[in-house]
Design a protein around this motif. Structure first.
Motif, PDB file in Angstrom:
ATOM      1  N   PHE A   1       0.828  -1.203   0.000  1.00 57.39           N
ATOM      2  CA  PHE A   1       0.000   0.000   0.000  1.00 57.39           C
ATOM      3  C   PHE A   1       0.868   1.261   0.000  1.00 57.39           C
ATOM      4  CE2 PHE A   1      -2.242   3.336   2.392  1.00 57.39           C
ATOM      5  CZ  PHE A   1      -3.303   3.546   1.523  1.00 57.39           C
ATOM      6  N   ILE A   2       1.904   1.279   0.831  1.00 56.97           N
ATOM      7  CA  ILE A   2       2.808   2.434   0.892  1.00 56.97           C
ATOM      8  C   ILE A   2       3.492   2.637  -0.457  1.00 56.97           C
ATOM      9  CG2 ILE A   2       4.985   3.266   1.908  1.00 56.97           C
ATOM     10  CD1 ILE A   2       4.036   2.004   4.553  1.00 56.97           C
ATOM     11  N   SER A   3       3.895   1.558  -1.101  1.00 51.47           N
ATOM     12  CA  SER A   3       4.542   1.655  -2.413  1.00 51.47           C
ATOM     13  C   SER A   3       3.609   2.271  -3.444  1.00 51.47           C
ATOM     14  CB  SER A   3       4.983   0.275  -2.897  1.00 51.47           C
ATOM     15  OG  SER A   3       5.983  -0.244  -2.071  1.00 51.47           O
ATOM     16  N   PHE A   4       2.346   1.847  -3.437  1.00 46.86           N
ATOM     17  CA  PHE A   4       1.384   2.410  -4.386  1.00 46.86           C
ATOM     18  C   PHE A   4       1.150   3.892  -4.144  1.00 46.86           C
ATOM     19  CE2 PHE A   4      -0.462  -1.989  -5.132  1.00 46.86           C
ATOM     20  CZ  PHE A   4       0.044  -2.067  -6.413  1.00 46.86           C
ATOM     21  N   VAL A   5       1.002   4.270  -2.877  1.00 43.18           N
ATOM     22  CA  VAL A   5       0.760   5.680  -2.557  1.00 43.18           C
ATOM     23  C   VAL A   5       1.955   6.535  -2.958  1.00 43.18           C
ATOM     24  CG1 VAL A   5       0.431   7.318  -0.664  1.00 43.18           C
ATOM     25  CG2 VAL A   5      -0.916   5.232  -0.744  1.00 43.18           C
ATOM     26  N   MET A   6       3.159   6.072  -2.607  1.00 41.14           N
ATOM     27  CA  MET A   6       4.365   6.836  -2.949  1.00 41.14           C
ATOM     28  C   MET A   6       4.545   6.930  -4.462  1.00 41.14           C
ATOM     29  SD  MET A   6       7.136   5.723  -0.063  1.00 41.14           S
ATOM     30  CE  MET A   6       8.373   6.865  -0.625  1.00 41.14           C
ATOM     31  N   ALA A   7       4.264   5.845  -5.161  1.00 39.88           N
ATOM     32  CA  ALA A   7       4.431   5.855  -6.614  1.00 39.88           C
ATOM     33  C   ALA A   7       3.406   6.781  -7.267  1.00 39.88           C
ATOM     34  CB  ALA A   7       4.295   4.440  -7.163  1.00 39.88           C
ATOM     35  N   LEU A   8       2.169   6.761  -6.796  1.00 42.63           N
ATOM     36  CA  LEU A   8       1.128   7.588  -7.396  1.00 42.63           C
ATOM     37  C   LEU A   8       1.377   9.073  -7.179  1.00 42.63           C
ATOM     38  CD1 LEU A   8      -1.495   7.630  -8.965  1.00 42.63           C
ATOM     39  CD2 LEU A   8      -2.708   7.484  -6.798  1.00 42.63           C
ATOM     40  N   GLU A   9       1.711   9.450  -5.949  1.00 43.34           N
ATOM     41  CA  GLU A   9       1.963  10.873  -5.694  1.00 43.34           C
ATOM     42  C   GLU A   9       3.203  11.362  -6.441  1.00 43.34           C
ATOM     43  OE1 GLU A   9       3.261  12.235  -1.949  1.00 43.34           O
ATOM     44  OE2 GLU A   9       4.456  10.466  -1.551  1.00 43.34           O
ATOM     45  N   SER A  10       4.223  10.533  -6.516  1.00 42.77           N
ATOM     46  CA  SER A  10       5.429  10.918  -7.247  1.00 42.77           C
ATOM     47  C   SER A  10       5.158  11.009  -8.748  1.00 42.77           C
ATOM     48  CB  SER A  10       6.554   9.911  -6.988  1.00 42.77           C
ATOM     49  OG  SER A  10       6.955   9.970  -5.646  1.00 42.77           O
ATOM     50  N   ALA A  11       4.296  10.139  -9.253  1.00 44.56           N
ATOM     51  CA  ALA A  11       3.968  10.167 -10.672  1.00 44.56           C
ATOM     52  C   ALA A  11       3.229  11.452 -11.042  1.00 44.56           C
ATOM     53  CB  ALA A  11       3.128   8.947 -11.041  1.00 44.56           C
ATOM     54  N   ILE A  12       2.307  11.876 -10.195  1.00 48.39           N
ATOM     55  CA  ILE A  12       1.572  13.115 -10.462  1.00 48.39           C
ATOM     56  C   ILE A  12       2.519  14.309 -10.436  1.00 48.39           C
ATOM     57  CG2 ILE A  12      -0.199  14.658  -9.544  1.00 48.39           C
ATOM     58  CD1 ILE A  12      -1.671  12.064  -8.640  1.00 48.39           C
ATOM     59  N   ALA A  13       3.394  14.346  -9.437  1.00 47.72           N
ATOM     60  CA  ALA A  13       4.372  15.437  -9.369  1.00 47.72           C
ATOM     61  C   ALA A  13       5.360  15.352 -10.527  1.00 47.72           C
ATOM     62  CB  ALA A  13       5.118  15.387  -8.031  1.00 47.72           C
ATOM     63  N   GLY A  14       5.734  14.133 -10.933  1.00 45.33           N
ATOM     64  CA  GLY A  14       6.628  13.964 -12.077  1.00 45.33           C
ATOM     65  C   GLY A  14       6.008  14.448 -13.368  1.00 45.33           C
ATOM     66  N   ALA A  15       4.705  14.236 -13.524  1.00 42.00           N
ATOM     67  CA  ALA A  15       4.013  14.737 -14.719  1.00 42.00           C
ATOM     68  C   ALA A  15       4.074  16.258 -14.764  1.00 42.00           C
ATOM     69  CB  ALA A  15       2.568  14.261 -14.721  1.00 42.00           C
ATOM     70  N   LEU A  16       3.883  16.890 -13.629  1.00 41.28           N
ATOM     71  CA  LEU A  16       3.989  18.351 -13.559  1.00 41.28           C
ATOM     72  C   LEU A  16       5.416  18.801 -13.882  1.00 41.28           C
ATOM     73  CD1 LEU A  16       2.685  21.078 -12.877  1.00 41.28           C
ATOM     74  CD2 LEU A  16       3.354  20.677 -10.510  1.00 41.28           C
ATOM     75  N   GLY A  17       6.407  18.102 -13.342  1.00 35.57           N
ATOM     76  CA  GLY A  17       7.799  18.438 -13.632  1.00 35.57           C
ATOM     77  C   GLY A  17       8.140  18.261 -15.091  1.00 35.57           C
ATOM     78  N   GLY A  18       7.608  17.198 -15.719  1.00 38.74           N
ATOM     79  CA  GLY A  18       7.862  16.971 -17.139  1.00 38.74           C
ATOM     80  C   GLY A  18       7.277  18.059 -18.012  1.00 38.74           C
ATOM     81  N   VAL A  19       6.121  18.591 -17.612  1.00 41.41           N
ATOM     82  CA  VAL A  19       5.496  19.669 -18.377  1.00 41.41           C
ATOM     83  C   VAL A  19       6.281  20.965 -18.221  1.00 41.41           C
ATOM     84  CG1 VAL A  19       3.439  21.143 -18.459  1.00 41.41           C
ATOM     85  CG2 VAL A  19       3.187  18.673 -18.365  1.00 41.41           C
ATOM     86  N   LEU A  20       6.809  21.202 -17.038  1.00 40.49           N
ATOM     87  CA  LEU A  20       7.503  22.463 -16.765  1.00 40.49           C
ATOM     88  C   LEU A  20       8.963  22.498 -17.222  1.00 40.49           C
ATOM     89  CD1 LEU A  20       6.124  23.294 -13.216  1.00 40.49           C
ATOM     90  CD2 LEU A  20       5.414  24.223 -15.415  1.00 40.49           C
ATOM     91  N   ASN A  21       9.492  21.374 -17.679  1.00 40.34           N
ATOM     92  CA  ASN A  21      10.890  21.333 -18.115  1.00 40.34           C
ATOM     93  C   ASN A  21      11.051  22.148 -19.399  1.00 40.34           C
ATOM     94  OD1 ASN A  21      13.495  20.783 -18.901  1.00 40.34           O
ATOM     95  ND2 ASN A  21      13.306  18.580 -18.691  1.00 40.34           N
ATOM     96  N   PRO A  22      11.904  23.151 -19.370  1.00 43.35           N
ATOM     97  CA  PRO A  22      12.073  23.977 -20.570  1.00 43.35           C
ATOM     98  C   PRO A  22      12.775  23.251 -21.716  1.00 43.35           C
ATOM     99  CG  PRO A  22      13.616  24.652 -18.882  1.00 43.35           C
ATOM    100  CD  PRO A  22      12.702  23.623 -18.254  1.00 43.35           C
ATOM    101  N   ASP A  23      13.398  22.125 -21.460  1.00 39.99           N
ATOM    102  CA  ASP A  23      14.116  21.398 -22.505  1.00 39.99           C
ATOM    103  C   ASP A  23      13.269  20.323 -23.175  1.00 39.99           C
ATOM    104  OD1 ASP A  23      16.419  22.834 -22.141  1.00 39.99           O
ATOM    105  OD2 ASP A  23      17.227  21.447 -20.658  1.00 39.99           O
ATOM    106  N   ARG A  24      11.980  20.314 -22.901  1.00 46.06           N
ATOM    107  CA  ARG A  24      11.159  19.276 -23.518  1.00 46.06           C
ATOM    108  C   ARG A  24      11.060  19.516 -25.023  1.00 46.06           C
ATOM    109  NH1 ARG A  24       5.264  21.233 -21.495  1.00 46.06           N
ATOM    110  NH2 ARG A  24       4.836  22.396 -23.367  1.00 46.06           N
ATOM    111  N   PRO A  25      10.809  18.469 -25.804  1.00 50.55           N
ATOM    112  CA  PRO A  25      10.729  18.627 -27.257  1.00 50.55           C
ATOM    113  C   PRO A  25       9.665  19.646 -27.657  1.00 50.55           C
ATOM    114  CG  PRO A  25      10.816  16.313 -26.673  1.00 50.55           C
ATOM    115  CD  PRO A  25      10.665  17.081 -25.387  1.00 50.55           C
ATOM    116  N   GLY A  26      10.011  20.456 -28.638  1.00 55.61           N
ATOM    117  CA  GLY A  26       9.073  21.451 -29.138  1.00 55.61           C
ATOM    118  C   GLY A  26       9.331  22.844 -28.596  1.00 55.61           C
TER     119      GLY A  26
END
Length: 135
Positions: free
Chosen positions: A102-127
């Motif tokens: 359960f702890i693994s799922f919670v940690m993975a889910l919250e990190s994934a949501i924050a990672g998605a935000l980080g991926g969007v905000l990265n200025p070096d992303r394609p395009g």
């Protein structure tokens, strides 16, 4: 392709912040997972999906390590109590396994949501620029 450098850095940040987060149980680990996932997603870049994936991996790795640490502590406690403690810790092992998953799922889910935000905000992303995000 997975950027393992980003995943490991995100995991290490989440782990270190999680240790300091023990001062505020629950909230400290939540914040640590969010920051670690964001860093993993930001370093990986590439947008929403790529950031989500890298944040998910960093959080899942942290959850697995956290679950193993809980299992080691319970195992050592049972070992110090002798044969009766071994039986008790063995019986409690199933509950601890469920808690660790359960702890693994919670940690993975919250990190994934924050990672998605980080991926969007990265200025070096394609395009956004001509730089290669996979370096």
């Amino acid at each position: 392709m997975t950027n393992w450098r980003a995943v490991i850095i995100g995991f290490l940040i989440a782990t270190v912040l999680g240790l300091f987060g023990l001062v505020l149980p629950g909230l400290g680990q939540l914040a640590a997972g969010l920051v670690g996932g964001f860093v993993a997603g930001y370093l990986a870049g590439g947008g929403l999906g790529r950031g989500f994936w890298h944040g998910l991996l960093a959080g899942a790795l942290g959850g697995i390590v956290g679950g193993l640490l809980v299992a080691i502590v319970v195992g050592l406690a049972g070992w110090t109590l002798g044969p009766v403690g071994g039986l008790i810790s063995g019986a409690a092992g199933f509950g601890i396994l469920a808690l660790a998953i359960f702890i693994s799922f919670v940690m993975a889910l919250e990190s994934a949501i924050a990672g998605a935000l980080g991926g969007v905000l990265n200025p070096d992303r394609p395009g956004r620029s001509g730089r290669d995000p996979y370096r």
